[in-house]
Write an enzyme that holds these catalytic residues in place. Structure first.
Site, PDB file in Angstrom:
ATOM      1  N   HIS A   1       0.791  -1.240   0.000  1.00  0.00           N
ATOM      2  CA  HIS A   1       0.000   0.000   0.000  1.00  0.00           C
ATOM      3  C   HIS A   1       0.819   1.283   0.000  1.00  0.00           C
ATOM      4  CE1 HIS A   1      -4.184  -1.404   0.514  1.00  0.00           C
ATOM      5  NE2 HIS A   1      -3.625  -2.454   1.064  1.00  0.00           N
TER       6      HIS A   1
ATOM      7  N   LYS B   1       0.220  14.380   1.698  1.00  0.00           N
ATOM      8  CA  LYS B   1      -1.066  14.743   1.078  1.00  0.00           C
ATOM      9  C   LYS B   1      -1.208  16.258   0.884  1.00  0.00           C
ATOM     10  CE  LYS B   1      -3.572  10.683   2.932  1.00  0.00           C
ATOM     11  NZ  LYS B   1      -4.372  10.044   1.866  1.00  0.00           N
TER      12      LYS B   1
ATOM     13  N   LYS C   1     -14.552   8.358  -5.094  1.00  0.00           N
ATOM     14  CA  LYS C   1     -15.883   8.656  -4.528  1.00  0.00           C
ATOM     15  C   LYS C   1     -16.409   9.990  -5.056  1.00  0.00           C
ATOM     16  CE  LYS C   1     -14.259   6.554  -0.210  1.00  0.00           C
ATOM     17  NZ  LYS C   1     -13.666   6.919   1.108  1.00  0.00           N
TER      18      LYS C   1
ATOM     19  N   THR D   1      -8.637   6.610  -2.705  1.00  0.00           N
ATOM     20  CA  THR D   1      -9.959   6.087  -3.067  1.00  0.00           C
ATOM     21  C   THR D   1     -11.015   7.183  -2.951  1.00  0.00           C
ATOM     22  OG1 THR D   1     -10.143   5.252  -0.805  1.00  0.00           O
ATOM     23  CG2 THR D   1      -9.599   3.653  -2.534  1.00  0.00           C
TER      24      THR D   1
ATOM     25  N   LYS E   1      -9.380  13.874   4.142  1.00  0.00           N
ATOM     26  CA  LYS E   1      -8.555  12.665   4.155  1.00  0.00           C
ATOM     27  C   LYS E   1      -7.654  12.776   5.374  1.00  0.00           C
ATOM     28  CE  LYS E   1      -7.150  13.843  -0.092  1.00  0.00           C
ATOM     29  NZ  LYS E   1      -7.056  12.724  -1.022  1.00  0.00           N
ATOM     30  N   ARG E   2      -6.936  11.704   5.731  1.00  0.00           N
ATOM     31  CA  ARG E   2      -5.997  11.809   6.845  1.00  0.00           C
ATOM     32  C   ARG E   2      -5.028  12.974   6.602  1.00  0.00           C
ATOM     33  NH1 ARG E   2      -6.131   7.890  11.067  1.00  0.00           N
ATOM     34  NH2 ARG E   2      -4.277   9.018  11.717  1.00  0.00           N
TER      35      ARG E   2
HETATM   36  C1  LIG Z   1     -12.392   6.961   1.451  1.00  0.00           C
HETATM   37  C2  LIG Z   1     -11.993   7.379   2.808  1.00  0.00           C
HETATM   38  C3  LIG Z   1     -10.649   7.653   3.090  1.00  0.00           C
HETATM   39  C4  LIG Z   1      -9.559   7.591   2.034  1.00  0.00           C
HETATM   40  O1  LIG Z   1      -9.379   8.883   1.495  1.00  0.00           O
HETATM   41  P1  LIG Z   1      -8.122   9.248   0.568  1.00  0.00           P
HETATM   42  O2  LIG Z   1      -8.411  10.635   0.115  1.00  0.00           O
HETATM   43  O3  LIG Z   1      -8.128   8.265  -0.572  1.00  0.00           O
HETATM   44  O4  LIG Z   1      -6.921   9.151   1.425  1.00  0.00           O
HETATM   45  C5  LIG Z   1     -10.312   8.053   4.359  1.00  0.00           C
HETATM   46  N1  LIG Z   1     -11.245   8.165   5.334  1.00  0.00           N
HETATM   47  C6  LIG Z   1     -12.550   7.929   5.095  1.00  0.00           C
HETATM   48  C7  LIG Z   1     -13.534   8.087   6.202  1.00  0.00           C
HETATM   49  C8  LIG Z   1     -12.972   7.514   3.836  1.00  0.00           C
HETATM   50  O5  LIG Z   1     -14.263   7.256   3.623  1.00  0.00           O
END
Ligand SMILES: *Cc1c(COP(=O)(O)O)cnc(C)c1O
Length: 870
Positions: free
Chosen positions: A405, A604, A713, A709, A598-599
């Site tokens: 990953h 990032k 979305k 991911t 995101k985190r």
């Molecule tokens: C999809 C999702 C992530 C992943 O987000 P990235 O932008 O791809 O790092 C992190 N936290 C939650 C709650 C998510 O639904």
């Protein structure tokens, strides 16, 4: 699954089994069934028919749970109690499907997939379960007539937050797809008492609160107290000679703990199939150590019990960083040992040869966290099942496959040899043997290349020695995959380069991540889902996402565009309400909604985003009234948790909140710019934010984000990306076309040269960025001393993530966004094309690729037979 569908067991109360059938083969089970008197069997068969799914039966079941299970009366029922009753009624229906599926799978005994993941970020279950079982409408009606509103009831559920971010959510999406596509698959994980911490913002700083999600009971799990497995730790290894003069090893653990199973049903969409996630909870072997107790050492015996419970107490809150804590290693072994024991027990029921094992079992390792399963299986086969080392190793390597990953060095799992030896002495011996035999083969192929052996070794010669879990995972697996095309290529040229030279290309494959359209469109964006179904003449697209292509024809249809825009606006109104409640900031749904959730991590680059916001603020402040009239109003929305020990990431949160405070109160700016930080970002918050974005930011330094991911979305919901050529952004661009995405910044292959230049040639900072930094240093946003360490990452730290190098193109891309948003009709066309061309990113596609190219597993469909039928 025999232990659930066996005659004589009541499906809801495994504790009260008449007999324990757990160890019986199918033949033995059938023999037991044959012993029953005809009348008894027929009575059971008649009484165990599934409940019907009409409004009245459903209402009866809800009221029964209110009055008996919850012991409450209708007149003092709040939304939460109503939720509990509805959840219990839904759970009854889930369990029926679960039982039927597991019973039929035991009989068919197909090759099974086991997905080992330390995290399953499931979020809420009720809405998803009702939608997947096709019962949402009927339940909605049933609840309405009983005086409650479905939305309020759904909102009462707490998230199952047993994950940090993308990796855990990926596991949840894959479980949904595996169930929907009728694959015989089980997930294995840990049942943490505390999920990811809850985040609150106090004085602009992140503060962490424990997430005791089990406080109010969890109806979505079935405790299976009859399934309890002993897991050992520590102790020593006995070496003996057997009757053939062979050396045998026997591990005698110093302490034991129990692993108790909790099963989480996973219903597929539009299928009877219902898979399982088995989560292990740690318990003391005996409540009290009698020796200590008898010696009067009551405290020690209590302490031992507490130590056992501690193993599954808390989820480690690190995303893409390695903590190196002993308790984490204990979690990993506890989980892999219990899971393998369970998998072997199931395999043994079929009475096959060990050589058939890889034809019956595929185990996928979600990152290196479960790599110890490789060692544990080798140990069980050699030490307990008495297979030869080579026969065992052949089985092991045909069984496991490994998903990588990340390439970030701080995320690479390594365990110190002395600590490992203390906890798992026999496993350490086995790792050293695996390594020796492996390096001997490398030596044979590439003689006298000591550098190569050093680089490839599972053991790093540091002080103390370290076990490289990624190397162990590669050596013990038959396939290694990355999670997006760029990343899968990158791992072949960086961290696994030598392994590609040794094994050849074929072992290293790509499986681009995906998301489930059931949760991330149908559930999160019901209006858009309805419009799509109406347009495409049905909901087949939910199981074949490529059908969304049909929407491409609608871009020139003004009425359709109008409807599309109305739905986006309605979703923005809903998000504006959430922002008002959680952040106490009023934002206009007519502004451009710009989202980065995101985190929080340096790679990032949320830091770059807020630095640009400051640039935008300064630009607006310098404008005349006439100039301001042409500014595109924006709401910049941030969300995400920082690891509690990640100082720089936490400072980024503080900076965002400091900037928000100044900008949102500045009358010279008004509605032209608003900044919000939505606290406690989780799956349920994502379900509100994702459908409401105009633009979302996926702006990692090229080559650092393995896939992402949330990018998928957002685009699936008609949101447009501003992003770098990183991870899955590249493949999204290929699918939707470059006119529908805003790309900026350097490319992955340029990163090393740019870093070199920053380091050794003293490249001057981008002038616009310099202006922003000066503004912070002048104290525009609170005491500048607070942010000095953050600024130092750009100067002293030589801007490792290349914010300065990308800043000018980032500003330009943002200007293009503003200009494009002004042409609303064209913007809506882009939005429609985004959704229409996202078919590739369904997790159904990902899971099929894994099944066909890695697991060699076929779907097995479940038929509705009724619980007792054969
Ligand atoms: C999809 C999702 C992530 C992943 O987000 P990235 O932008 O791809 O790092 C992190 N936290 C939650 C709650 C998510 O639904």
């Amino acid at each position: 699954m025999a232990e659930a569908g066996a005659p004589g067991s009541t499906p809801r109360r495994p504790m009260h089994h008449r007999r324990n059938f757990t160890g019986l083969t199918i033949k033995e089970l059938d023999a037991e069934r044959a012993k029953w008197p005809k009348e008894t069997f027929e009575l059971w068969e008649r009484l165990s028919k599934k409940e019907a799914n009409d409004v009245e039966t459903i209402q009866k079941s809800i009221v029964r749970h209110v009055t008996t299970t919850l012991a409450r009366a209708a007149f003092n029922l709040d939304n939460f109690s109503a939720y509990q009753a509805v959840a219990l009624s839904t759970r009854d229906r889930l369990i029926s499907r679960w039982n039927e599926t597991q019973g039929q799978m035991s009989r068919a005994d197909p090759k099974r997939i086991y997905y080992l993941s330390l995290e399953f970020l499931l979020g809420r279950s009720m809405d998803n379960a009702l939608l997947n079982m096709g019962l949402k409408e009927t339940y909605g009606k049933s609840i309405r007539q009983l005086g409650f509103n479905m939305e309020d009831v759904i909102e009462s559920e707490v998230d199952a937050a047993l994950g940090n971010g993308g990796l855990g959510r990926l596991a949840a999406c894959y479980m949904d797809s595996l169930a929907t596509l009728d694959y015989p698959a089980w997930g294995y994980g840990l049942r943490y008492n505390y999920g990811i911490f809850q985040q609150r913002i106090i004085d602009g700083y992140q503060t962490e609160y424990p997430d005791y999600w089990l406080n109010f009971d969890n109806p979505w799990e079935l405790p299976r107290l009859d399934i309890s497995i002993t897991v050992g730790f520590g102790g020593h290894v006995q070496t003996t000679q057997d009757e053939y003069g062979q050396t045998r090893h026997n591990w005698v653990p110093g302490t034991n703990v129990q692993a108790v199973a909790y099963d989480v049903p996973v219903p597929g969409y539009d299928t009877e199939n219902c898979n399982n996630i088995r989560l292990w909870r740690s318990k003391p072997t005996k409540v009290f150590d009698l020796t200590s107790f008898n010696e009067g050492n009551y405290e020690k015996s209590v302490e031992d019990a507490t130590n056992a419970e501690k193993i599954t107490s808390v989820l480690y809150p690190n995303d893409n960083t390695m903590a190196g804590k002993e308790l984490r290693l204990k979690q990993q072994y506890f989980w892999t040992a219990a899971s393998l024991h369970d998998i072997l027990r199931r395999f043994k029921k079929s009475m096959r040869e060990w050589s058939d094992f890889p034809d019956q079992v595929a185990i996928q390792l979600n990152d290196t966290h479960p790599t110890l399963a490789i060692v544990e299986l080798q140990r069980l086969l050699v030490d307990q099942e008495m297979l030869s080392w080579d026969d065992a190793w052949d089985i092991v390597t045909k069984t496991f496959a490994f998903t990588n990953h990340t390439v970030l060095p701080e995320a690479m799992e390594k365990w110190s040899v002395p600590m490992f030896e203390y906890l798992l002495p026999r496993h350490l011996q086995i790792i050293f043997d695996i390594n020796l035999f492996f390096l001997q083969k490398v030596e044979k192929m590439f003689p006298n290349d000591r550098g190569l052996l050093n680089r490839m070794s599972i053991i790093e010669e540091a002080q103390p020695q370290q076990i490289r879990m990624a190397h162990l995972a590669v050596v013990g697996s038959h396939k290694v995959n990355g999670v997006a095309a760029l990343h899968s290529n990158l791992i072949k040229t960086t961290i696994f380069h030598d392994f590609v030279t040794y094994y050849g290309e074929d072992k290293f494959v790509n499986k681009t991540n995906g998301i489930t359209p059931r949760r991330w469109l149908h559930q999160a964006n019901p209006q858009l889902s309805a419009l799509i179904s109406q347009t495409l003449g049905g909901d087949k697209w939910l199981k074949d996402l490529s059908l969304l292509k049909g929407l491409n024809d609608k871009t020139e249809d003004a009425v359709f565009r109008q409807r599309w825009a109305e739905i986006k606006r309605a979703n923005k109104v809903r998000l504006a309400e959430l922002i008002k409640t959680r952040c106490d900031v009023e934002v206009s749904p007519d502004a451009l909604f710009d989202v980065q959730v995101k985190r929080i991590h340096e790679y990032k680059r949320q830091f770059m985003n807020i630095l640009y916001v400051i640039h935008r603020y300064r630009t607006i402040k310098s404008m005349s009234a006439a100039q301001k009239a042409s500014v595109q109003p924006r709401v910049v929305i941030f969300g995400g948790k920082a690891a509690p020990g990640y100082y720089i990431a936490k400072l980024v949160i503080k900076l965002i909140n400091s900037v928000a405070k100044v900008v949102n109160q500045d009358p010279a700016v008004g509605d032209l710019l608003k900044v919000v930080f939505v606290p406690d970002y989780n799956v349920s918050v994502a379900e509100v934010i994702v459908p409401a974005s105009d633009i979302s930011q996926h702006i990692s330094t090229a080559g650092t984000e393995a896939s992402g991911t949330s990018n998928m979305k957002f685009v699936l919901n008609g949101g447009i990306i501003i992003g770098t050529l990183d991870g899955a952004n590249i493949e999204i661009l290929e699918e939707i076309g470059e006119e529908n995405i805003f790309i900026f910044g350097c490319m992955a292959h340029e990163v090393e040269d740019l870093r070199h230049a920053q380091r050794y040639r003293g490249v001057p900072m981008d002038p616009a960025l310099q202006g922003v930094i000066s503004a912070i240093e002048r104290g525009t946003f609170e005491d500048p001393k607070i942010f000095q360490p953050l600024i130092s990452t750009l100067t002293v730290g030589k801007d490792f993530y290349l914010i300065s190098a990308d800043f000018a193109s980032y500003i330009a891309a943002n200007q293009q966004v503003d200009a494009a948003y002004k042409k609303q009709a064209d913007w809506i066309k882009k939005s429609i094309r985004c959704t229409a061309n996202m078919g590739k990113f369904s997790s159904d596609r990902s899971v099929k690729e894994y099944a066909d190219e890695i697991w060699n597993v076929k779907p097995v469909s479940v038929v509705d037979e009724g619980y007792m039928a054969k």
